[in-house]
Design an enzyme around this catalytic site. Sequence first.
Site, mmCIF file in Angstrom:
data_model
loop_
_atom_site.group_PDB
_atom_site.id
_atom_site.type_symbol
_atom_site.label_atom_id
_atom_site.label_comp_id
_atom_site.label_asym_id
_atom_site.label_seq_id
_atom_site.Cartn_x
_atom_site.Cartn_y
_atom_site.Cartn_z
ATOM 1 N N CYS A 160 87.748 15.972 15.030
ATOM 2 C CA CYS A 160 86.547 16.603 15.602
ATOM 3 C C CYS A 160 86.789 18.073 15.899
ATOM 4 O O CYS A 160 85.866 18.872 15.857
ATOM 5 C CB CYS A 160 86.085 15.848 16.836
ATOM 6 S SG CYS A 160 87.407 15.422 17.945
ATOM 7 N N GLY A 162 78.835 -2.276 21.526
ATOM 8 C CA GLY A 162 78.867 -0.931 22.120
ATOM 9 C C GLY A 162 77.646 -0.671 22.977
ATOM 10 O O GLY A 162 77.749 -0.217 24.121
ATOM 11 N N PRO A 177 76.182 -0.976 17.540
ATOM 12 C CA PRO A 177 74.827 -1.263 18.023
ATOM 13 C C PRO A 177 74.713 -2.597 18.774
ATOM 14 O O PRO A 177 73.680 -2.858 19.392
ATOM 15 C CB PRO A 177 73.990 -1.303 16.736
ATOM 16 C CG PRO A 177 74.801 -0.566 15.724
ATOM 17 C CD PRO A 177 76.233 -0.810 16.086
ATOM 18 N N GLU A 226 82.480 13.033 24.159
ATOM 19 C CA GLU A 226 83.318 13.893 23.328
ATOM 20 C C GLU A 226 82.772 13.747 21.924
ATOM 21 O O GLU A 226 82.941 12.703 21.300
ATOM 22 C CB GLU A 226 84.779 13.438 23.447
ATOM 23 C CG GLU A 226 85.756 14.572 23.229
ATOM 24 C CD GLU A 226 86.069 14.731 21.771
ATOM 25 O OE1 GLU A 226 85.384 15.554 21.123
ATOM 26 O OE2 GLU A 226 86.959 14.044 21.285
ATOM 27 N N LYS A 228 85.503 -0.830 23.983
ATOM 28 C CA LYS A 228 84.928 -1.262 22.696
ATOM 29 C C LYS A 228 85.436 -0.254 21.662
ATOM 30 O O LYS A 228 84.925 0.850 21.559
ATOM 31 C CB LYS A 228 83.393 -1.248 22.769
ATOM 32 C CG LYS A 228 82.676 -2.133 21.751
ATOM 33 C CD LYS A 228 82.997 -1.868 20.297
ATOM 34 C CE LYS A 228 82.211 -0.689 19.724
ATOM 35 N NZ LYS A 228 82.590 -0.447 18.289
ATOM 36 N N GLU A 235 78.869 18.866 10.779
ATOM 37 C CA GLU A 235 80.206 18.289 10.760
ATOM 38 C C GLU A 235 80.320 17.380 9.543
ATOM 39 O O GLU A 235 79.589 16.412 9.411
ATOM 40 C CB GLU A 235 80.448 17.483 12.042
ATOM 41 C CG GLU A 235 81.830 16.899 12.105
ATOM 42 C CD GLU A 235 82.142 16.260 13.459
ATOM 43 O OE1 GLU A 235 81.399 15.352 13.880
ATOM 44 O OE2 GLU A 235 83.128 16.674 14.087
ATOM 45 N N GLY A 252 83.950 -5.269 18.304
ATOM 46 C CA GLY A 252 82.591 -5.556 17.849
ATOM 47 C C GLY A 252 81.915 -4.344 17.260
ATOM 48 O O GLY A 252 82.522 -3.274 17.132
HETATM 49 P P1 NAP Z 1 79.883 6.550 15.714
HETATM 50 O O1 NAP Z 1 78.928 5.553 15.149
HETATM 51 O O2 NAP Z 1 79.378 7.518 16.712
HETATM 52 O O3 NAP Z 1 81.117 5.715 16.307
HETATM 53 C C1 NAP Z 1 81.791 5.938 17.528
HETATM 54 C C2 NAP Z 1 81.860 4.668 18.355
HETATM 55 O O4 NAP Z 1 80.560 4.364 18.869
HETATM 56 C C3 NAP Z 1 82.281 3.423 17.574
HETATM 57 O O5 NAP Z 1 83.022 2.577 18.403
HETATM 58 C C4 NAP Z 1 80.944 2.822 17.222
HETATM 59 O O6 NAP Z 1 81.000 1.477 16.852
HETATM 60 C C5 NAP Z 1 80.189 3.036 18.503
HETATM 61 N N1 NAP Z 1 78.725 2.944 18.386
HETATM 62 C C6 NAP Z 1 77.964 3.093 17.273
HETATM 63 N N2 NAP Z 1 76.651 2.930 17.572
HETATM 64 C C7 NAP Z 1 76.583 2.662 18.895
HETATM 65 C C8 NAP Z 1 75.513 2.395 19.811
HETATM 66 N N3 NAP Z 1 74.239 2.386 19.396
HETATM 67 N N4 NAP Z 1 75.812 2.175 21.113
HETATM 68 C C9 NAP Z 1 77.081 2.211 21.537
HETATM 69 N N5 NAP Z 1 78.139 2.444 20.737
HETATM 70 C C10 NAP Z 1 77.903 2.678 19.424
HETATM 71 O O7 NAP Z 1 80.561 7.374 14.551
HETATM 72 P P2 NAP Z 1 80.824 6.885 13.035
HETATM 73 O O8 NAP Z 1 79.611 6.199 12.478
HETATM 74 O O9 NAP Z 1 82.092 6.143 13.013
HETATM 75 O O10 NAP Z 1 81.036 8.288 12.303
HETATM 76 C C11 NAP Z 1 79.904 9.054 11.907
HETATM 77 C C12 NAP Z 1 80.157 10.548 12.113
HETATM 78 O O11 NAP Z 1 80.433 10.805 13.488
HETATM 79 C C13 NAP Z 1 81.370 11.112 11.399
HETATM 80 O O12 NAP Z 1 81.095 11.467 10.075
HETATM 81 C C14 NAP Z 1 81.702 12.314 12.242
HETATM 82 O O13 NAP Z 1 80.878 13.412 11.868
HETATM 83 C C15 NAP Z 1 81.340 11.868 13.634
HETATM 84 N N6 NAP Z 1 82.542 11.416 14.400
HETATM 85 C C16 NAP Z 1 83.061 12.218 15.351
HETATM 86 C C17 NAP Z 1 84.189 11.816 16.039
HETATM 87 C C18 NAP Z 1 84.807 12.662 17.110
HETATM 88 O O14 NAP Z 1 85.992 12.530 17.363
HETATM 89 N N7 NAP Z 1 84.064 13.509 17.786
HETATM 90 C C19 NAP Z 1 84.776 10.594 15.757
HETATM 91 C C20 NAP Z 1 84.223 9.769 14.786
HETATM 92 C C21 NAP Z 1 83.099 10.197 14.122
HETATM 93 P P3 NAP Z 1 81.200 1.154 15.260
HETATM 94 O O15 NAP Z 1 82.622 1.451 14.999
HETATM 95 O O16 NAP Z 1 80.861 -0.274 15.119
HETATM 96 O O17 NAP Z 1 80.273 2.067 14.507
#
Ligand code: NAP
Length: 462
Positions: free
Chosen positions: A279, A207, A204, A245, A170, A369, A201
């Site tokens: 990250c 995923g 929430p 990660e 996903k 972050e 998709g």
């Molecule tokens: P995120 O929501 O954690 O997104 C990562 C992945 O998880 C995406 O595929 C996301 O789908 C999915 N996801 C979101 N909610 C989920 C749930 N309840 N259950 C399962 N999967 C779920 O991160 P973001 O909103 O894109 O970014 C927010 C912050 O996270 C950034 O500002 C940054 O600080 C941090 N971040 C860290 C990394 C890293 O490499 N460690 C990467 C990205 C972001 P969607 O794409 O539909 O949200």
Amino acid sequence: MKAHDGMYIDGAWRPPAGRDTIEVVNPADEQVIGEVPAGTALDVDAAVTAARRALAGWAATPPAERAARLAALRDVLVARKDEIAATVTAELGSPLKFSEAVHAGAPIAVAGSYAELAGTYAFEEKVGNSVVYQEPIGVVGAITPWNYPLHQIVAKVAPALAAGCTLVLKPAEDTPLVAQLFAEAVDQAGVPAGVFNLVTGLGPVAGQALAEHEGVDMVSFTGSTAVGRRIGAAAGAAVKRVALELGGKSANVILPGADLAKAVNVGVANVMSNSGQTCSAWTRMLVHRDQYDEAVELAAAAAAKYGDRIGPVVNARQQQRVRGYIEQGVAEGARLVAGGPEAPRERGYYVSPTVFADVTPEMTVAQEEIFGPVLTVLRYEDEDDALRIANGTVYGLAGAVWAGREAEAVAFARRMETGQVDINGGRFNPLAPFGGYKQSGVGRELGAHGLTEYLQTKSLQF
Ligand code: NAP
Ligand code: MG
């Protein structure tokens, strides 16, 4: 950009269960460039079923044949690298040169490394009167973010395939096009039907359904700590393996004997790269008080040069979030020496390369972050103070140490609570284990350490 209107499940593009779609937007000009289906729990279930069906066959495929499929996959990625770079530039907004070198280049290197490892790794060993087998953990649910969209996919899919696992991916909603391109590449590489499946998709919905599916043996997640915490809790309750990660707030420690100009310039480039959406970025620069003013001047000058060289951040929400952090830094008393909260352009989700001086360790901008082009510069009194500041966040993903003597840098690095440290500008190594101490995550990706994440052991006694 040609987008598929289906899911890649069981070796073919299939119509989604529902009708909802996700629009893909180019963050550089805010134009819609395509749309992909928004998967539901039904699509996830179909994909997991296909992956389970394919598991026994793929797990029993000789490692040499798995290696051959991975080599073929690497070759397809090489053949399509310009298309990969153009796709990532269109949906993430990164400058084309950076997309070519990093967003296309890194996944090619990682796919190649697992083609090699699949063929050479010792999947069985003798221990006294036992033979210990390394067997695939099973069906993997992979959930990936948008910041290095193809690299983060390949860093999970390649080792899982090498291990003999099957998967459902996903990808992030912001960058689904390169994920579809990757599914085409897997297909072209001759990986058997059902071994790799893609469900686009929302987090929430799709995923969460994937993370909670009973047919998934392991969840591998890269993204925010907030979502990672929930996925880890659900996996714990279901007694499933999990790899996380998560975020970082890495320290770039410049010891007094270092080449100051080099350390500062490389440090600024590290943060501004990919518009700060990394990250492992060294977002806290730690400088001895005697060199502090000079370092701040160098950093401000270096950041000013990035003005029109970095791309936008990924979407409007991230732009708002990053600008909010910059405003908070000002409100808490940090001193802006480059950039600021104002949007530098009318169109596109741009943020100015920003540097804060007079940052103290407890400030929000030094703890959280930000995920944007924002560097904080902190002052330390002596080495123990530097170490206390470096280790003083909940994160521990990466870092850097610069010193006059390498041994001095190594001694400092060994005291840091973090998963990777670059010594005097050491280069990225795609075989080195990557992952976090503390709340930066659980487990390691890349190289042989990344492969073992997808294996479980069985001992036979004779
Ligand atoms: P995120 O929501 O954690 O997104 C990562 C992945 O998880 C995406 O595929 C996301 O789908 C999915 N996801 C979101 N909610 C989920 C749930 N309840 N259950 C399962 N999967 C779920 O991160 P973001 O909103 O894109 O970014 C927010 C912050 O996270 C950034 O500002 C940054 O600080 C941090 N971040 C860290 C990394 C890293 O490499 N460690 C990467 C990205 C972001 P969607 O794409 O539909 O949200
Ligand atoms: Mg999200």
